[in-house]
Structure formats: C-alpha cells, structure tokens
Design a protein around this motif. Structure first.
Motif: not given
Length: 490
Positions: A21-36, A424-430
C-alpha cells in the motif's frame, strides 16, 4: 500488451520501509505519472529468506507483513504488474520439503523435487559433473539425510536452501500451475520466468539452456498467454542465446546492454555497443541495474564462442568498476561475500560510473533510446550509492545494491540534480510518439547516434564519448529542438 513506458523494479518493503500500500501511495503521489508499470520483486512468504524472497516457502502466499493479494490486485488495476515465477526451485523450509525430510520417498511431495538419481539413474561420471554449467562454485548437489535414515543428493543449483523443482513431474507441473493461476486471478499481467535456463536437466549435457529448455519455455509461455499474461525470460548467457530465446517468449532481457554501456563510457569506444544494437532483440526489456549484480558474461565470450567484448576487455571492465567504486564492489563480489553468482559484479550502477551525474544520465539516455521497454531499479531511480553498512551486516554481496529506503531518504533523493534529470529523461521516453516507430543506430569508434522515427516525428540521442558532448534532438516537419544532457542537470 505491456505499455511502451518506463517501468519501476522494486521490492515493496525496501523502497518505502513499509509494504504494498505504501508503494502504491508513492507511485500515486511523489512518483505520479512517472512509471507505466511495476516489476514487484518477490512479495511471497517470506520476503526475508536467504535470497530476499527468491527462496519462497509459500510461492502462492503474500507475506502478510507487507500486504495481501487484494493489495496486489489494487496495484495491478493502475499499472502493468510483473511478478516472478520462480521456475527452478523452492525453499528447503517449505512444507513440501519438510514433508520429504520426514517421510523420504514415501512423501506425497517426493516427486516435486529433483535428485541426482532422477537425472543420472546409473550414476554420474566425473566428466558429466564437470560438464554441468554452474552459476556458483562447488557442487550443484546437496546431500540431505531424511528421517528414514537415507541420504539423498538433492539438486541445488543456487544454494542449499533452494531445492530444485522437478518441472517434468506431475507435482512439479501442478506446483507451477497453481502459482500461475494465482497470478492471473490477481491482476498480474506479466510473468518473469526466473532462472528458467536451469529448469531442464539432462544427463550428458551442461544442463543449461538445452533444446528441451527452449521447448519448455515455449509451453510455459503459451500457458501464461492462455491465462492472459505475457512472459519475460530471465536468462544470463551468451548474447546469441538471448537472440534465440527472444524468438520463443513474448519478451527477453537485454542483459548485454549494461556492460556494453559501461565499456563505452570507460574506453570512449562505442564499436561493441553499436554492433549489438544493430542485432539486439526488439522484443526486450532493458535494464542497467537490477536486484542482482551487473551481469558480465552477457557481453563476453563463452567457451569457443567469441563475445561482443573479448576476455581482456571484460577484465578491464570489471577492474574499472572496482576502481570507480573505490574497491567497494570488490568487497561484495565473487568469493568476497556470500554470493550466489560469480558472473556478476555487485555494485550500484551509479558507483560503477564513479558517481558521475553526467555519465549516469548518458547511460540512462542510451538505455531509454535502445530498443525495448526500459526498466529502472529503485536504487538506480534515486541514484543510490553502495550500501556498505547493509553489506557488513548481512555479508550478502547483492545487498550492496538492495538498500532499505524511507520517506525522508526519498524526499532528499528527489531533490538531487541527477534524479531530477533522470525524471526528465523518463518523461521524454514516456511521451514522445517516435518511440513507437522504427529504430536505427549509426556510429563510429568514438560516437554513436540512436534514432527513432514515426511518420513525420523523430527523436535521436547523439553522444561523443571522447568529448562527452551529448544531445537529444527532436525533429518534426517544421522544427528541430536540441536538448543538451547537461541542461537536464541544471
């Protein structure tokens, strides 16, 4: 179908200090829209065995200390979710093996496990033993005495706490079927076939990546596909083997890429890298770092087969990693610690590059522009340095790159220029549509250009290794945009 976006590789507990759950919160919080997507490293019971979850006591149960199958379902609703099918072995602490210890050959689970006798019923010659491909020193058999008074030699490819499964037996087939079904019921849509190259053993062979292994991977992949899941083969071997494996599964890892990028940055020579990118599988996942060490054999020679790098270049590569890490990697590699593999160097990729922010971004840019779907390991995401404290506590070489993080460490890391540049690189790649098009690579000894084109849009990464000039160039029908990698660190 897996999204063509950057994925995160992580343990649920080590990235947050908590759980799923904490991982989900990280992905939906500080890392939102970073990973697919997320490759969630073993979350099975227990997560803290002798090999950080890769020695499951119960492969079909989530360790209750980090969550439940419902938590896995919830994570998989929003992200591509990859889990490990540990094909080759199960923990010696499993209830199945404990039953074998108690009842010997009378156990209902006897046929789940592989013994020397199963493969060599007439005995094994010294020549046959020498022929077996080994990922670690010593014998691949462990003699164990059961309560019936008999001592049996069980096949233990990795450690004596990881008993090999007889994947041809009915109990072995049922065991893996059960795990696959559990995955498919809980939003896992990608299966990583862990250590699959060792699954099939035949007398008179090296017991690694046989023709029968390819056939087995075909069947396992088809079975997963029928359940709605893709498969990824995790195999460290000669680069030609990877090309062949790629034809038999949905995707394969490009394990040759990490050492080739290091070699290019260490020597200012991109010949081997360019040669590989011209022939590398297109249906692959790319990594620089993982929960294991930095693979070396994937780019080197094997037996009579020449490698992408020769033996002298491999030696220089390893020694340069040791030098760049101030010999910290030497303390965690080979016989220096309790290591399973001698063909990997244990070190963070960031420290392998001498903690150079610029070279690290160059390495990531090459990874992101190479063919395949990129994965970023959690310690690499935050440009972590070698965890010598954890290594000293555990004496497990791989722990040098398996740190335990918490919210404060993550917050501090997100403020680092190198991490900001990586995001920033991740954003370009995504987001750039050209990455859904055609790839090409050109280069000479000291420089290379990795280019993607789709319709009127194109994007390329140019790097001169001698001058360290590195540019991302975006082309449209009407304009050209240049971004220096140095600008990403500003």
């Amino acid at each position: 179908m897996m999204k063509n976006k950057v994925q995160l590789i992580t343990y649920a507990d080590r990235i947050t200090g908590q759980g799923i759950n904490a991982l989900s919160n990280l992905l939906n919080g500080p890392l939102e829209n970073v990973f697919g997507g997320v490759h969630l490293l073993p979350f099975y019971n227990p997560i803290d065995g002798s090999d950080a979850g890769f020695d499951p006591i119960d492969h079909s149960a989530v360790d209750e200390r980090i969550g439940t199958w419902q938590d896995i379902q919830a994570l998989g609703e929003h992200y591509d979710l990859m889990a490990d099918l540990i094909v080759n072995h199960v923990s010696a602490q499993s209830f199945q093996f404990k039953d074998v210890l108690k009842n010997g050959k009378k156990s209902d689970y006897w046929d789940l496990f592989l013994t020397k006798e199963d493969v060599f019923p007439g005995g094994m010659s010294e020549q046959e033993q020498k022929a077996i491909y080994r990922p670690r020193p010593g014998s691949c058999f462990t003699p164990i005495t059961c309560e019936d008074g008999e001592t049996y030699e069980f096949w233990t490819t990795f450690t004596d706490n990881q008993i090999d499964i007889n994947v041809k037996s009915t109990p072995g087939i049922e065991y893996l079927d059960n795990v696959l079904t559990k995955f498919s019921q809980n939003n896992v849509n990608i299966i990583r076939l862990d250590a699959a190259g060792y699954a099939i053993k035949e007398a008179g062979t090296n017991c690694f990546m046989l023709d029968q292994t390819f056939d087995y991977l075909d069947k396992l992949s088809a079975q997963a596909n029928d359940l709605g899941m893709e498969t990824i083969a995790e195999i460290h071997s000669h680069y030609q083997t990877q090309v062949e494996v790629a034809k038999r599964v949905n995707m394969v890892y490009d394990f040759a890429l990490p050492p080739l990028i290091l070699h290019s940055l260490f020597t200012n020579n991109s010949d081997a890298l360019v040669q590989w990118l011209k022939i590398s599988p297109r249906n692959c996942l790319t990594v620089l770092d993982t929960h294991d060490g930095i693979g070396i054999i994937d780019a080197g020679p094997m037996g009579e087969k020449p490698g992408l790098l020769n033996a002298a270049q491999i030696d220089n590569l390893v020694e340069t990693i040791h030098a760049n890490s101030n010999n910290q990697s030497r303390q965690a590699t080979g016989a220096a610690a309790s290591n399973v593999d001698l063909y990997q160097v244990n070190c963070t990729y960031y420290n392998a590059l001498g903690a150079s922010d610029f070279d690290y971004l160059v390495a990531r840019a090459i990874q992101f522009f190479a063919p395949g779907v990129p994965q970023v390991y959690y310690s690499g995401l935050f440009a972590c340095e070698n965890d010598m404290t954890l290594l000293a506590e555990s004496n497990v070489g791989r722990d040098i790159n398996r740190p335990y993080l918490d919210a404060d460490i993550i917050c501090e890391s997100l403020a680092k220029p190198v991490v900001k540049g990586l995001l920033k690189l991740i954003t370009i790649r995504n987001t750039h549509n050209a990455f859904n098009g055609e790839f090409s690579v050109t280069g000479n000894t000291n420089s290379c250009c990795l280019k993607w084109r789709k319709d009127d849009n194109a994007i390329e990464f140019k790097i001169n290794f001698e001058t360290r000039e590195a540019l991302i160039i975006e082309h449209t029908s009407s304009e050209q945009v240049l971004t220096s990698l140095n600008d990403l660190l500003a």
